[in-house]
Scaffold this motif. Structure first.
Motif, PDB file in Angstrom:
ATOM      1  N   ARG A   1       0.626  -1.323   0.119  1.00  0.00           N
ATOM      2  CA  ARG A   1       0.167   0.096   0.274  1.00  0.00           C
ATOM      3  C   ARG A   1       0.814   1.141  -0.034  1.00  0.00           C
ATOM      4  O   ARG A   1       1.825   1.167   0.667  1.00  0.00           O
ATOM      5  CB  ARG A   1      -1.393  -0.343   1.428  1.00  0.00           C
ATOM      6  CG  ARG A   1      -2.123  -0.668   1.244  1.00  0.00           C
ATOM      7  CD  ARG A   1      -2.699  -0.821   3.118  1.00  0.00           C
ATOM      8  NE  ARG A   1      -3.484   0.126   2.562  1.00  0.00           N
ATOM      9  CZ  ARG A   1      -3.391   0.997   3.842  1.00  0.00           C
ATOM     10  NH1 ARG A   1      -2.922   0.600   4.607  1.00  0.00           N
ATOM     11  NH2 ARG A   1      -3.600   1.750   3.931  1.00  0.00           N
TER      12      ARG A   1
ATOM     13  N   GLN B   1       0.856   5.544  -0.950  1.00  0.00           N
ATOM     14  CA  GLN B   1      -0.054   7.154  -0.999  1.00  0.00           C
ATOM     15  C   GLN B   1       1.074   8.548  -1.320  1.00  0.00           C
ATOM     16  O   GLN B   1       2.354   7.967  -0.814  1.00  0.00           O
ATOM     17  CB  GLN B   1      -0.382   7.301   0.538  1.00  0.00           C
ATOM     18  CG  GLN B   1      -1.390   8.944   0.442  1.00  0.00           C
ATOM     19  CD  GLN B   1      -1.776   8.881   1.862  1.00  0.00           C
ATOM     20  OE1 GLN B   1      -1.553   8.549   3.011  1.00  0.00           O
ATOM     21  NE2 GLN B   1      -3.459   9.536   1.376  1.00  0.00           N
TER      22      GLN B   1
ATOM     23  N   SER C   1      -3.042   4.244  -2.536  1.00  0.00           N
ATOM     24  CA  SER C   1      -3.367   3.091  -3.356  1.00  0.00           C
ATOM     25  C   SER C   1      -2.374   1.753  -3.165  1.00  0.00           C
ATOM     26  O   SER C   1      -1.644   1.554  -2.223  1.00  0.00           O
ATOM     27  CB  SER C   1      -2.980   3.219  -5.319  1.00  0.00           C
ATOM     28  OG  SER C   1      -3.082   2.698  -5.837  1.00  0.00           O
TER      29      SER C   1
ATOM     30  N   ASP D   1       2.304   0.394 -10.064  1.00  0.00           N
ATOM     31  CA  ASP D   1       0.383   1.321  -9.254  1.00  0.00           C
ATOM     32  C   ASP D   1      -0.757   0.675 -10.217  1.00  0.00           C
ATOM     33  O   ASP D   1      -1.753   0.691 -11.010  1.00  0.00           O
ATOM     34  CB  ASP D   1       0.215   2.534  -9.214  1.00  0.00           C
ATOM     35  CG  ASP D   1      -0.928   3.316  -8.763  1.00  0.00           C
ATOM     36  OD1 ASP D   1      -2.583   2.221  -8.669  1.00  0.00           O
ATOM     37  OD2 ASP D   1      -1.336   4.421  -8.626  1.00  0.00           O
TER      38      ASP D   1
ATOM     39  N   GLY E   1      -3.430  -0.475  -7.935  1.00  0.00           N
ATOM     40  CA  GLY E   1      -5.069   0.374  -8.579  1.00  0.00           C
ATOM     41  C   GLY E   1      -5.236   1.713  -9.409  1.00  0.00           C
ATOM     42  O   GLY E   1      -6.554   1.494  -9.594  1.00  0.00           O
ATOM     43  N   ARG E   2      -4.141   2.241 -10.096  1.00  0.00           N
ATOM     44  CA  ARG E   2      -4.477   2.002 -11.180  1.00  0.00           C
ATOM     45  C   ARG E   2      -5.188   1.625 -12.229  1.00  0.00           C
ATOM     46  O   ARG E   2      -5.409   1.663 -13.222  1.00  0.00           O
ATOM     47  CB  ARG E   2      -3.793   3.773 -11.803  1.00  0.00           C
ATOM     48  CG  ARG E   2      -3.853   4.587 -10.894  1.00  0.00           C
ATOM     49  CD  ARG E   2      -2.512   5.732 -10.850  1.00  0.00           C
ATOM     50  NE  ARG E   2      -2.390   6.174 -12.287  1.00  0.00           N
ATOM     51  CZ  ARG E   2      -2.089   7.090 -12.687  1.00  0.00           C
ATOM     52  NH1 ARG E   2      -0.502   7.270 -12.508  1.00  0.00           N
ATOM     53  NH2 ARG E   2      -1.746   7.903 -14.082  1.00  0.00           N
TER      54      ARG E   2
ATOM     55  N   THR F   1      -8.762  -1.205  -2.916  1.00  0.00           N
ATOM     56  CA  THR F   1      -7.969  -1.261  -2.232  1.00  0.00           C
ATOM     57  C   THR F   1      -7.100  -2.870  -2.034  1.00  0.00           C
ATOM     58  O   THR F   1      -7.524  -3.260  -2.876  1.00  0.00           O
ATOM     59  CB  THR F   1      -8.506  -0.833  -0.037  1.00  0.00           C
ATOM     60  OG1 THR F   1      -9.207  -2.140  -0.546  1.00  0.00           O
ATOM     61  CG2 THR F   1      -9.395  -0.065  -0.120  1.00  0.00           C
TER      62      THR F   1
END
Length: 285
Positions: free
Chosen positions: A6, A8, A15, A26, A28-29, A36
């Motif tokens: 994780r 930020q 993310s 990344d 998350g993108r 999450t």
């Protein structure tokens, strides 16, 4: 090897992704429908092949991104005491016949590179390197034979302990002595269990300012991860994102002659081969 993280970027939402040689990928993108890392853990069986296909093209996190605690601090933090044979002998204690269980209160869990305040009401703050399990599925009264299915992965942990509270107060104050702010650093990443084929055969060590003070192997575990999950799940429901500290090897400060407790400015590294290195600095509380 997958190392899930994780992170930020300042001014942006957190993310999740993968640590790589090039930096933080990344994911998350790349997978906006998975908000999450905890959600990714819940969807891991179907998500993993998609991640493998997308990883090469996943964007790198920009400069300035900060690693966070790999598990959101929302669930249970369960700990096991006296779970290394060599540590039990060091402590002058009998080998336990069943796991010794305690927990840490919310607020203790923190991440890599986070500072750990030394409480002004304690002068005997000790260090304990630990292998930490991360639960991936809801577990209730599971068998030892099935327990591995509920362990999502592993990370490094540091069970910081105020010995003068844990042992020196009337009756002992294990909960309070273990629960000061940031007394449970974990990280830097979670390695899924399929990439840790032998969790009971991992070198584990702890260094303070570069000096090695703990150096052992998870071969010394009295109760292995599967036994712990089966035992704990007989009494409480384990949920995704719960973390279980599995115990510490010998070399803790309280057992040294003279004792060696943590001081402001100390930089502590917990290293587990195949898992990573967790680093935290201790500061005045």
């Amino acid at each position: 090897m997958f190392q899930l993280i994780r992170f930020q970027v300042p001014g942006q939402a957190e993310s999740w992704g993968m640590q790589s040689d090039e930096g933080m990928r990344d994911l998350g993108r790349s997978f906006p429908e998975v908000g999450t890392l905890l959600e990714a853990i819940g969807q891991w069986d179907s998500l993993r092949p998609r991640i493998e296909a997308a990883l090469k093209d996943a964007p790198l996190a920009p400069a300035g991104a900060r690693l966070l605690c790999p598990v959101p601090p929302h669930g249970k933090t369960i700990c096991i005491g006296l779970n290394y044979r060599d540590h039990a002998l060091e402590s002058g204690m009998d080998i336990p016949s069943e796991p010794v269980v305690f927990n840490k209160l919310p607020g203790a869990l923190c991440g890599p590179n986070d500072e750990v305040p030394l409480p002004s009401c304690s002068s005997k703050v000790d260090y304990e390197a630990e292998l930490v399990m991360v639960i991936g599925k809801r577990a209730w009264q599971v068998s030892e034979a099935d327990a591995a299915d509920y362990i999502f992965g592993y990370t490094c942990g540091h069970d910081v302990s105020a010995r003068d509270w844990q042992l020196g107060r009337p009756g002992g104050q294990w909960l309070l002595g273990k629960s000061f702010p940031n007394f449970a650093p974990i990280g830097p990443a979670i390695v899924p269990s399929e990439f840790v084929p032998q969790p009971t055969n991992l070198p584990i060590s702890l260094r303070i300012n570069g000096e090695t003070l703990q150096d052992s192997s998870t071969k010394q575990l009295i109760f292995n991860p599967n036994e712990l999950v089966a035992f704990l799940s007989q009494c409480c429901v384990l949920e995704p994102g719960d973390v279980i500290f599995t115990g510490t090897p010998p070399g803790v400060g309280a057992a040294r002659k003279p004792p060696r407790f943590l001081a402001a400015g100390d930089v502590v590294e917990v290293e587990i081969k195949g898992i990573g290195v967790l680093t935290n600095r201790f500061v005045p509380g």
